[in-house]
Design a protein around this motif. Structure first.
Motif, mmCIF file in Angstrom:
data_model
loop_
_atom_site.group_PDB
_atom_site.id
_atom_site.type_symbol
_atom_site.label_atom_id
_atom_site.label_comp_id
_atom_site.label_asym_id
_atom_site.label_seq_id
_atom_site.Cartn_x
_atom_site.Cartn_y
_atom_site.Cartn_z
ATOM 1 N N ALA A 154 5.362 -11.165 13.058
ATOM 2 C CA ALA A 154 6.372 -10.348 12.881
ATOM 3 C C ALA A 154 6.537 -9.192 14.031
ATOM 4 O O ALA A 154 7.581 -8.616 14.360
ATOM 5 N N GLN A 155 5.226 -8.600 14.294
ATOM 6 C CA GLN A 155 5.201 -7.579 15.057
ATOM 7 C C GLN A 155 5.766 -7.728 16.674
ATOM 8 O O GLN A 155 6.276 -7.244 17.061
ATOM 9 N N LYS B 24 9.462 -8.103 16.560
ATOM 10 C CA LYS B 24 9.823 -6.446 16.585
ATOM 11 C C LYS B 24 9.888 -6.175 18.240
ATOM 12 O O LYS B 24 10.946 -5.297 18.558
ATOM 13 N N LYS C 1 -2.857 -16.987 7.346
ATOM 14 C CA LYS C 1 -1.231 -17.266 7.539
ATOM 15 C C LYS C 1 -0.788 -15.889 7.474
ATOM 16 O O LYS C 1 0.151 -15.217 8.326
ATOM 17 N N ARG C 2 -1.152 -14.948 6.684
ATOM 18 C CA ARG C 2 -0.603 -13.338 6.530
ATOM 19 C C ARG C 2 -0.941 -12.695 7.901
ATOM 20 O O ARG C 2 0.042 -12.269 8.300
ATOM 21 N N SER C 3 -2.201 -13.022 8.234
ATOM 22 C CA SER C 3 -2.372 -12.209 9.620
ATOM 23 C C SER C 3 -1.691 -12.816 11.133
ATOM 24 O O SER C 3 -1.022 -11.945 11.854
ATOM 25 N N GLN D 59 1.428 -14.025 10.344
ATOM 26 C CA GLN D 59 2.996 -13.614 10.225
ATOM 27 C C GLN D 59 2.934 -12.148 10.427
ATOM 28 O O GLN D 59 4.118 -11.982 11.213
ATOM 29 N N SER D 60 2.148 -11.486 10.229
ATOM 30 C CA SER D 60 2.190 -10.202 10.481
ATOM 31 C C SER D 60 2.192 -9.997 12.250
ATOM 32 O O SER D 60 2.704 -9.138 12.751
ATOM 33 N N GLY D 61 1.259 -10.665 12.664
ATOM 34 C CA GLY D 61 1.353 -10.681 14.352
ATOM 35 C C GLY D 61 2.683 -11.018 14.749
ATOM 36 O O GLY D 61 3.030 -10.589 15.833
#
Length: 135
Positions: free
Chosen positions: A97-98, A101, A89-91, A93-95
Motif C-alpha cells: 500500500a505504501q 501511494k 500478510k499484513r506487513s 500489504q502495508s508495504g
C-alpha cells in the motif's frame, strides 16, 4: 472385597512406591497401609484450594493421553503459524500500500511537471515509475 481392591490398585501402588518413595515392594512389611493416589491428589488439591490457591498445577502427570496431547500441541503450532502468516500478510500489504501511494504521488508530480513544461523532470519521473520501458 479387600483383595479385589488390592489387585486393582497393585500396579499403581508399586509404581508409586518405586517412583515417589524409592522403595521396592519386596522390602516393605506386609502390614503397611496403602492409600489411593487418586484420593491423595484430590485431597491435596482441595487443601491447596482451601488455602487460597485458585489453580493448582499437579506435580506429577496424572493423565497419560499422549495422542491427545500431541494433537493439542499440533493445533497450537498451526495456530501460531497462522498468526505468523497473517502478520506477514499484513506487513506485506502495508508495504504494498505504501509503494502504491508513492507511485500515485510520483504520477501526480509527473503530470504537474508536464503541465508546467518541465519535460526533463517529467521524463525522469517516468523512468523512475517504469524503468523497463523505453521513453
Amino acid at each position: 472385597m479387600i483383595t479385589v481392591v488390592y489387585r486393582n490398585k497393585r500396579p499403581e501402588f508399586t509404581a508409586w512406591l518405586q517412583e515417589v518413595k524409592q522403595i521396592h515392594l519386596q522390602v516393605i512389611p506386609q502390614n503397611d497401609k496403602y492409600y489411593s493416589l487418586d484420593n491423595y491428589y484430590r485431597n491435596k488439591m482441595e487443601k491447596e484450594i482451601k488455602r487460597g490457591f485458585k489453580k493448582v498445577a499437579p506435580t506429577e502427570r496424572i493423565v497419560f493421553n499422549d495422542e491427545e496431547q500431541k494433537r493439542q500441541e499440533m493445533m497450537r503450532m498451526r495456530e501460531k503459524q497462522k498468526e505468523e502468516v497473517e502478520a506477514l500478510k499484513r506487513s506485506m500489504q502495508s508495504g504494498l500500500a505504501q509503494a502504491m501511494k508513492e507511485q500515485a504521488q510520483l504520477r501526480e508530480e509527473m503530470a504537474y511537471q508536464y503541465k508546467i513544461g518541465n519535460m526533463e523532470a517529467a521524463a525522469a519521473i517516468q523512468r523512475r515509475l517504469n524503468p523497463d520501458a523505453a521513453v
